[in-house]
Design a protein around this motif. Structure first.
Motif, PDB file in Angstrom:
ATOM      1  N   ALA A 128       0.657  -1.449  -0.130  1.00 33.93           N
ATOM      2  CA  ALA A 128      -0.047  -0.098  -0.011  1.00 33.93           C
ATOM      3  C   ALA A 128       0.780   1.350  -0.044  1.00 33.93           C
ATOM      4  N   ASP A 129       2.253   1.256  -0.307  1.00 33.44           N
ATOM      5  CA  ASP A 129       3.020   2.393  -0.153  1.00 33.44           C
ATOM      6  C   ASP A 129       2.571   3.523  -1.174  1.00 33.44           C
ATOM      7  N   ASP A 130       1.970   3.325  -2.324  1.00 29.87           N
ATOM      8  CA  ASP A 130       1.867   3.978  -3.280  1.00 29.87           C
ATOM      9  C   ASP A 130       0.410   4.803  -2.925  1.00 29.87           C
ATOM     10  N   GLN A 131      -0.390   4.067  -2.287  1.00 28.22           N
ATOM     11  CA  GLN A 131      -1.665   4.719  -1.878  1.00 28.22           C
ATOM     12  C   GLN A 131      -1.302   5.509  -0.682  1.00 28.22           C
ATOM     13  N   LEU A 132      -0.321   5.210   0.493  1.00 27.92           N
ATOM     14  CA  LEU A 132      -0.154   5.902   1.586  1.00 27.92           C
ATOM     15  C   LEU A 132       0.469   7.229   0.990  1.00 27.92           C
ATOM     16  N   LYS A 133       1.670   7.106   0.159  1.00 28.81           N
ATOM     17  CA  LYS A 133       2.220   8.098  -0.342  1.00 28.81           C
ATOM     18  C   LYS A 133       1.438   9.283  -1.040  1.00 28.81           C
ATOM     19  N   ALA A 134       0.500   8.654  -1.760  1.00 26.11           N
ATOM     20  CA  ALA A 134      -0.532   9.717  -2.295  1.00 26.11           C
ATOM     21  C   ALA A 134      -1.267  10.365  -1.522  1.00 26.11           C
ATOM     22  N   MET A 135      -1.543   9.681  -0.324  1.00 27.16           N
ATOM     23  CA  MET A 135      -2.516  10.515   0.916  1.00 27.16           C
ATOM     24  C   MET A 135      -1.831  11.566   1.222  1.00 27.16           C
ATOM     25  N   ASP A 136      -0.033  11.386   1.643  1.00 25.48           N
ATOM     26  CA  ASP A 136       0.637  12.381   2.100  1.00 25.48           C
ATOM     27  C   ASP A 136       0.571  13.528   1.082  1.00 25.48           C
ATOM     28  N   GLN A 137       0.581  13.202  -0.207  1.00 27.30           N
ATOM     29  CA  GLN A 137       0.755  14.248  -1.354  1.00 27.30           C
ATOM     30  C   GLN A 137      -0.585  15.194  -1.176  1.00 27.30           C
ATOM     31  N   VAL A 138      -1.926  14.375  -0.955  1.00 27.26           N
ATOM     32  CA  VAL A 138      -3.058  15.210  -1.013  1.00 27.26           C
ATOM     33  C   VAL A 138      -3.072  16.213  -0.034  1.00 27.26           C
ATOM     34  N   LEU A 139      -2.302  15.674   1.265  1.00 29.29           N
ATOM     35  CA  LEU A 139      -2.297  16.608   2.321  1.00 29.29           C
ATOM     36  C   LEU A 139      -1.357  17.621   2.099  1.00 29.29           C
ATOM     37  N   GLY A 140      -0.558  17.778   0.987  1.00 27.56           N
ATOM     38  CA  GLY A 140       0.428  18.746   0.653  1.00 27.56           C
ATOM     39  C   GLY A 140       1.747  18.499   1.372  1.00 27.56           C
ATOM     40  N   LEU A 141       1.960  17.267   1.632  1.00 30.87           N
ATOM     41  CA  LEU A 141       3.151  16.959   2.404  1.00 30.87           C
ATOM     42  C   LEU A 141       4.324  16.272   1.621  1.00 30.87           C
ATOM     43  N   ASP A 142       5.637  16.673   1.812  1.00 31.28           N
ATOM     44  CA  ASP A 142       6.710  16.344   1.418  1.00 31.28           C
ATOM     45  C   ASP A 142       7.489  15.576   2.251  1.00 31.28           C
ATOM     46  N   TRP A 143       7.447  14.136   2.378  1.00 37.45           N
ATOM     47  CA  TRP A 143       8.193  13.505   3.435  1.00 37.45           C
ATOM     48  C   TRP A 143       9.523  13.685   3.348  1.00 37.45           C
ATOM     49  N   PRO A 144      10.206  13.385   2.160  1.00 38.58           N
ATOM     50  CA  PRO A 144      11.803  13.676   2.189  1.00 38.58           C
ATOM     51  C   PRO A 144      12.195  14.995   2.513  1.00 38.58           C
ATOM     52  N   ALA A 145      11.332  16.159   2.260  1.00 43.45           N
ATOM     53  CA  ALA A 145      11.911  17.533   2.827  1.00 43.45           C
ATOM     54  C   ALA A 145      11.699  17.476   4.395  1.00 43.45           C
ATOM     55  N   LEU A 146      10.657  16.751   4.815  1.00 36.99           N
ATOM     56  CA  LEU A 146      10.467  16.953   6.213  1.00 36.99           C
ATOM     57  C   LEU A 146      11.702  16.256   6.961  1.00 36.99           C
ATOM     58  N   LEU A 147      12.079  14.965   6.394  1.00 38.61           N
ATOM     59  CA  LEU A 147      13.054  14.283   6.887  1.00 38.61           C
ATOM     60  C   LEU A 147      14.566  15.037   6.920  1.00 38.61           C
ATOM     61  N   ARG A 148      14.710  15.659   5.698  1.00 42.41           N
ATOM     62  CA  ARG A 148      15.978  16.464   5.804  1.00 42.41           C
ATOM     63  C   ARG A 148      16.028  17.673   6.609  1.00 42.41           C
ATOM     64  N   PHE A 149      14.847  18.174   6.731  1.00 41.29           N
ATOM     65  CA  PHE A 149      14.787  19.413   7.577  1.00 41.29           C
ATOM     66  C   PHE A 149      15.280  18.927   9.173  1.00 41.29           C
ATOM     67  N   VAL A 150      14.553  17.952   9.595  1.00 42.28           N
ATOM     68  CA  VAL A 150      14.701  17.305  10.815  1.00 42.28           C
ATOM     69  C   VAL A 150      16.340  16.919  10.950  1.00 42.28           C
ATOM     70  N   ASP A 151      16.675  16.135  10.006  1.00 41.97           N
ATOM     71  CA  ASP A 151      17.941  15.727   9.998  1.00 41.97           C
ATOM     72  C   ASP A 151      19.264  16.517  10.067  1.00 41.97           C
ATOM     73  N   ASP A 152      18.875  17.785   9.420  1.00 41.96           N
ATOM     74  CA  ASP A 152      19.912  18.804   9.140  1.00 41.96           C
ATOM     75  C   ASP A 152      20.108  19.538  10.566  1.00 41.96           C
ATOM     76  N   ARG A 153      19.236  19.441  11.594  1.00 49.98           N
ATOM     77  CA  ARG A 153      19.180  20.141  12.823  1.00 49.98           C
ATOM     78  C   ARG A 153      19.114  19.243  14.045  1.00 49.98           C
ATOM     79  N   PRO A 154      20.339  18.701  14.495  1.00 53.54           N
ATOM     80  CA  PRO A 154      20.522  17.836  15.755  1.00 53.54           C
ATOM     81  C   PRO A 154      19.629  18.378  17.002  1.00 53.54           C
ATOM     82  N   TYR A 155      19.455  19.557  17.170  1.00 47.99           N
ATOM     83  CA  TYR A 155      18.643  19.994  18.369  1.00 47.99           C
ATOM     84  C   TYR A 155      17.173  19.353  17.877  1.00 47.99           C
TER      85      TYR A 155
END
Length: 318
Positions: free
Chosen positions: A93-120
């Motif tokens: 169901a990965d494609d379906q779950l990924k599509a749900m995130d996109q419908v919500l306007g969410l960019d998961w890779p960008a979220l991951l990078r944002f957090v990973d770049d900030r150790p705090y």
């Protein structure tokens, strides 16, 4: 029957029923199981029953012991339920779950990078994600010993209800998770704990498609993606801890972080987290229906037996 007694008996009944039902479901689905753990857990269940009888006169101690023991006992049928859901071999169901995130306007890779770049941000989320086991063990014990006997039983009972419902929902949403979907390699991460994105993948693929797979409790992993049970647990723990003023706001912050961590540390789509939060809300709403009087009076601390006996003549004389 008091609210405490109803919650306690319900917890014992759910635990016993889970162990009675799951061998039948295992046979029905065709999952091979290494039953080497059964003897130890049967002894643990008997020990829990004996402790319940032996500590009857000390309700706080009995609740602390029983909430711990039945919580541990429920882990096995819950893990088996997760594996049975995946064994039914529904399409990924990965494609379906990924599509749900996109419908919500969410960019998961960008979220991951944002957090990973900030150790705090990354380090507190790592700690919050790993806090699940500690909270699960010690929070009901703290509630019981602080006099919130009913809430200690409720927490473990709601844990079972929420997780079993989550397992049923997950039948239609087996998924490899965000790290595999977006091709995140461990070397790509600097501050986020990379363990949780990969440790379960071999087990997940094997139980889904390997006809020779044998379930072993020693090798079991958390292989459920949708809904996020970490997010559901975060809501459950925050709700349970609200009864204790000295834990209320620290646990609210900790579990808000744990819910957020599921979306980055825990390899979950954001929609998994939203679904987990909603699932916990359903469980808590069910609790409000089952124990309306207890909730209305604010979970008044359970009185020891000798206090109730001393107060009884005064009530009869009024």
């Amino acid at each position: 029957m008091s609210d405490v007694a109803r919650a306690r008996y319900a917890l014992i009944w759910v635990t016993a029923t889970a162990y009675a039902v799951f061998p039948c479901l295992v046979a029905l689905v065709g999952l091979k199981v290494d039953y080497g753990f059964v003897g130890a857990f049967l002894l643990l269940f008997i020990f829990a029953l004996i402790c319940g009888i032996a500590t009857k006169r000390w309700p706080r101690i009995r609740a602390a012991i029983e909430s711990f023991l039945y919580g541990v006992l429920l882990v096995v049928p819950i893990i088996l339920a997760v594996y049975l859901a995946v064994r039914l071999d529904r399409p990924w169901a990965d494609d379906q779950l990924k599509a749900m995130d996109q419908v919500l306007g969410l960019d998961w890779p960008a979220l991951l990078r944002f957090v990973d770049d900030r150790p705090y941000l990354a380090q507190p989320l790592n700690v919050a994600y790993r806090s699940f086991q500690t909270q699960f063990i010690w929070l009901p014990i703290a509630l019981a010993l602080s006099g919130r006997v009913l809430r200690s039983y409720q927490m473990i009972l709601m844990y079972a209800v929420i997780y079993f419902i989550g397992c049923v929902i997950s039948i239609w949403y087996p998924a490899l998770g965000t790290y595999a979907t977006f091709d995140i390699h461990p070397s790509d991460l600097k501050n986020i704990d990379r363990t949780w994105g990969y440790v379960f993948l071999d087990e997940l693929k094997a139980v889904k498609s390997d006809p020779h797979f044998v379930f072993s409790l020693a090798k079991a992993q958390g292989i459920m993606t949708f809904p996020s049970l970490h997010a559901a647990s975060a809501v459950l723990f925050a709700w349970a801890a609200w009864e204790l003023k000295w834990l209320r706001y620290p646990f609210l912050l900790l579990n808000a972080a744990m819910a957020i961590s599921a979306a980055v540390v825990g390899n979950h789509y954001v929609v998994d987290v939203i679904a987990g939060i909603g699932l916990a809300g359903i469980g808590i709403a069910a609790d409000l229906l089952i124990f309306p009087r207890a909730e209305a009076r604010g979970q008044i601390a359970y009185q020891p037996w000798h206090v109730r006996l001393e107060a009884a003549p005064a009530r009869r004389g009024t």
